[in-house]
Design an enzyme around this catalytic site. Structure first.
Site, PDB file in Angstrom:
ATOM      1  CD  GLU A 229      -3.072  -1.046   0.539  1.00 25.40           C
ATOM      2  OE1 GLU A 229      -3.234  -0.008  -0.124  1.00 25.40           O
ATOM      3  OE2 GLU A 229      -3.893  -1.973   0.563  1.00 25.40           O
ATOM      4  CB  CYS A 263      -1.663   7.207   1.106  1.00 24.01           C
ATOM      5  SG  CYS A 263      -3.057   6.415   1.895  1.00 24.01           S
TER       6      CYS A 263
HETATM    7  P1  NAP Z   1       8.330   5.222   4.602  1.00 20.71           P
HETATM    8  O1  NAP Z   1       9.501   6.071   4.851  1.00 20.71           O
HETATM    9  O2  NAP Z   1       8.315   4.336   3.442  1.00 20.71           O
HETATM   10  O3  NAP Z   1       8.111   4.390   5.955  1.00 20.71           O
HETATM   11  C1  NAP Z   1       7.067   3.455   6.080  1.00 20.71           C
HETATM   12  C2  NAP Z   1       7.548   2.311   6.921  1.00 20.71           C
HETATM   13  O4  NAP Z   1       8.549   1.612   6.191  1.00 20.71           O
HETATM   14  C3  NAP Z   1       8.208   2.734   8.235  1.00 20.71           C
HETATM   15  O5  NAP Z   1       7.897   1.783   9.226  1.00 20.71           O
HETATM   16  C4  NAP Z   1       9.680   2.696   7.889  1.00 20.71           C
HETATM   17  O6  NAP Z   1      10.506   2.531   9.009  1.00 20.71           O
HETATM   18  C5  NAP Z   1       9.710   1.467   7.019  1.00 20.71           C
HETATM   19  N1  NAP Z   1      10.858   1.320   6.133  1.00 20.71           N
HETATM   20  C6  NAP Z   1      11.424   2.263   5.364  1.00 20.71           C
HETATM   21  N2  NAP Z   1      12.440   1.717   4.651  1.00 20.71           N
HETATM   22  C7  NAP Z   1      12.490   0.402   4.997  1.00 20.71           C
HETATM   23  C8  NAP Z   1      13.328  -0.702   4.620  1.00 20.71           C
HETATM   24  N3  NAP Z   1      14.295  -0.572   3.726  1.00 20.71           N
HETATM   25  N4  NAP Z   1      13.103  -1.898   5.188  1.00 20.71           N
HETATM   26  C9  NAP Z   1      12.119  -2.061   6.086  1.00 20.71           C
HETATM   27  N5  NAP Z   1      11.307  -1.056   6.488  1.00 20.71           N
HETATM   28  C10 NAP Z   1      11.489   0.155   5.944  1.00 20.71           C
HETATM   29  O7  NAP Z   1       7.004   6.051   4.459  1.00 20.71           O
HETATM   30  P2  NAP Z   1       6.505   7.241   5.333  1.00 20.71           P
HETATM   31  O8  NAP Z   1       7.218   8.446   4.916  1.00 20.71           O
HETATM   32  O9  NAP Z   1       6.547   6.855   6.764  1.00 20.71           O
HETATM   33  O10 NAP Z   1       4.968   7.277   4.897  1.00 20.71           O
HETATM   34  C11 NAP Z   1       4.538   8.051   3.859  1.00 20.71           C
HETATM   35  C12 NAP Z   1       4.289   7.268   2.612  1.00 20.71           C
HETATM   36  O11 NAP Z   1       3.371   6.208   2.859  1.00 20.71           O
HETATM   37  C13 NAP Z   1       3.645   8.114   1.553  1.00 20.71           C
HETATM   38  O12 NAP Z   1       4.213   7.831   0.309  1.00 20.71           O
HETATM   39  C14 NAP Z   1       2.197   7.693   1.613  1.00 20.71           C
HETATM   40  O13 NAP Z   1       1.474   7.961   0.440  1.00 20.71           O
HETATM   41  C15 NAP Z   1       2.319   6.235   1.901  1.00 20.71           C
HETATM   42  N6  NAP Z   1       1.080   5.695   2.478  1.00 20.71           N
HETATM   43  C16 NAP Z   1       0.341   4.832   1.730  1.00 20.71           C
HETATM   44  C17 NAP Z   1      -0.871   4.340   2.227  1.00 20.71           C
HETATM   45  C18 NAP Z   1      -1.724   3.399   1.439  1.00 20.71           C
HETATM   46  O14 NAP Z   1      -2.587   2.761   2.035  1.00 20.71           O
HETATM   47  N7  NAP Z   1      -1.550   3.249   0.148  1.00 20.71           N
HETATM   48  C19 NAP Z   1      -1.284   4.728   3.508  1.00 20.71           C
HETATM   49  C20 NAP Z   1      -0.493   5.597   4.230  1.00 20.71           C
HETATM   50  C21 NAP Z   1       0.704   6.072   3.710  1.00 20.71           C
HETATM   51  P3  NAP Z   1      11.294   3.777   9.669  1.00 20.71           P
HETATM   52  O15 NAP Z   1      10.267   4.691  10.215  1.00 20.71           O
HETATM   53  O16 NAP Z   1      12.113   3.110  10.726  1.00 20.71           O
HETATM   54  O17 NAP Z   1      12.106   4.385   8.577  1.00 20.71           O
END
Ligand code: NAP
Length: 457
Positions: A229, A263
């Site tokens: 997602e 998102c």
């Molecule tokens: P993010 O940086 O991708 O982080 C999301 C999660 O992934 C966090 O728990 C992060 O941990 C973890 N993570 C990042 N890199 C990783 C890796 N290499 N291995 C394992 N885990 C990893 O995203 P965000 O900035 O928190 O959230 C915003 C994004 O999420 C936006 O693009 C938004 O559109 C999207 N989103 C999508 C939905 C949907 O349902 N489609 C819903 C909500 C948000 P850390 O915090 O420790 O880095």
């Protein structure tokens, strides 16, 4: 990343948590796998439904405290945080009430005999979740997997450890055996090692395209089923017959909810020529009237972003868009003083050559485009790397329905901004990811859909 709880409205460090050691991770995995092999996962669903029902009650009991934890930890306005808490209880109740029928064996017509599909758990699931809906995102994974019998190891975003901890506490307080939902303060490397382990059979990630790509490739390498997602650059289309005042209010909500960190929030406003000027004027006036400040204050219209680094990233992204030729129609600046505040911002004049055209702005920044007709709307809407959702505002519902079927996204919402409900499937196409959460569709993503056939006598 270190797990640290920082109030984004003030910058105060509230609490820090130690990362799990490898030994703690192994113990969590061993516990989850043992549970998967036990009667909890293999036995009748009714026991799991009872726990889920109690979970909804425990959430209600602590609703205000949970909402305040969300607001203090990631800066969402308190009213929005209360709505998030109400939704998570509703998700738990939705699956409590409907899962028996959703997961009942489904007969399959065949000339070969008597056949049906049963639904069974697949094993331990690793969930990686974001901070923007710090309890809702967890419940989207917890409820269906609890019902199905898949134990979950949950790695939450490092900036919301208190939400991560309290969610696990709620699940245990509802009477779930240890291992049903285990919070792990894990690193990316530890998540990768878990995904590689044979005891893990499913992966669910909500987050950015970058994290999705990394984690999905780890899952693919070890042939684990995954649900992704990811981000979005949703359109908010205002057709020429729309009620402008209503459209402006919906647009404000759609763009500024969660300080723009949603998102499926409206990111690209597509305004039909005839009403574009009037809409933009009123929209700008409304944006200018918004009170920025403490998210605990109910009169505030825009709280902080989730952290200072995130705010600075958005500020740079806006700067780059303007350098590449966009017009800064409104806002665009960091709000000076403590906290991660950023002005609500409107960008116009974005050409296809501008990198901003294809980017997700995960903050209170609206991109505005003027469009001629339905073909141009469809072309622009679909000229995106993302495909999460979109909204169309009009009195002409048949026209909107025709447009909706031409837009390449996981959902289209007519005469309302896109949001969520337990019974509605949630997910996207293209770089917005794959698979669905919530609803009956979400329940059946991480299950073994097992065919059983009794041959004709
Ligand atoms: P993010 O940086 O991708 O982080 C999301 C999660 O992934 C966090 O728990 C992060 O941990 C973890 N993570 C990042 N890199 C990783 C890796 N290499 N291995 C394992 N885990 C990893 O995203 P965000 O900035 O928190 O959230 C915003 C994004 O999420 C936006 O693009 C938004 O559109 C999207 N989103 C999508 C939905 C949907 O349902 N489609 C819903 C909500 C948000 P850390 O915090 O420790 O880095």
């Amino acid at each position: 990343m270190p797990y640290r709880s920082v109030n984004p409205a003030t910058g105060e460090v509230m609490k820090t948590f130690d990362n799990f050691t490898d030994k703690q991770i192994e113990s969590a995995l061993a516990g989850a796998f043992a549970l998967y092999q036990s009667d909890w996962s293999r036995g009748p669903m009714v026991r799991r439904l009872q726990v889920l029902s109690r979970l909804a009650d425990r959430i209600d009991d602590r609703a205000e405290e949970l909402a305040r934890t969300i607001t203090l930890e990631m800066g969402k306005r308190i009213g929005e945080a209360r709505r998030e808490v109400a939704i998570i209880a509703a998700i738990a109740r939705f699956y409590t009430e409907n899962s028996q029928s959703f997961l009942a064996p489904e007969p399959v017509k065949t000339a070969l005999g008597d056949a049906w599909v049963e639904h069974h758990p697949i094993g331990v699931v690793v969930a990686v979740e974001p901070w923007n809906f710090p309890l809702y995102q967890l419940m989207r994974v917890c409820a269906p997997n609890m019902v199905v019998g898949n134990p979950v190891l949950a790695k939450h975003a490092s900036i919301v450890p208190q939400c991560a901890a309290v969610f696990e506490e709620l699940v245990l307080a509802a009477g779930a055996p240890k291992g049903v939902w285990t919070n792990i303060f894990a690193s990316g490397e530890q998540v990768a090692a878990l995904i590689a382990d044979d005891r893990v059979q499913g992966v669910a990630l909500t987050g950015s395209e970058g994290a999705g790509s990394v984690v999905a490739s780890q899952a693919a390498k070890y042939l684990k089923k995954s649900v992704m997602e990811l981000g979005g650059a949703d359109v908010f289309v205002v057709l020429e017959d729309a009620d402008i005042d209503k459209a402006v209010e919906m647009g404000i909500e759609a763009r500024l909810r969660g300080a723009g960190q949603v998102c499926n929030g409206a990111k690209r406003f597509l305004l039909q020529e005839r009403i574009a000027k009037a809409f933009l004027e009123k929209f700008t006036d409304r944006v200018a009237s918004i009170k920025i400040g403490d998210p605990m204050d109910e009169s505030v219209g825009l709280g902080p972003l989730c952290s200072v680094p995130t705010r600075d990233d958005i500020a740079k992204q806006v700067e780059r868009a303007v350098e590449a030729g966009a017009t800064l129609h409104y806002g665009g600046k960091v709000v000076e003083g403590p906290g991660a505040f950023f002005e609500p911002t409107i960008l116009t004049g974005i050409t296809r050559e501008n990198p901003a055209y294809f980017e997700e702005f995960f903050g209170p920044v609206a991109q505005v485009y003027v469009v001629k007709d339905d073909d141009e709307i469809v072309r622009l809407a679909n000229d995106s790397h993302y495909g999460l959702s979109g909204a169309i505002i009009t009195k002409d519902v048949p026209r909107a329905k025709a447009l909706a079927s031409r837009i390449e996204t996981g959902s289209v919402w007519i005469n309302t901004s896109s949001f969520t409900a337990p019974e509605l499937p949630f997910g996207g196409v293209k770089r917005s990811g794959y698979g669905r959460e919530l609803s009956e569709y979400g329940l059946k993503e991480l299950v073994n859909q097992k065919l059983v056939l009794v041959a004709n006598g």
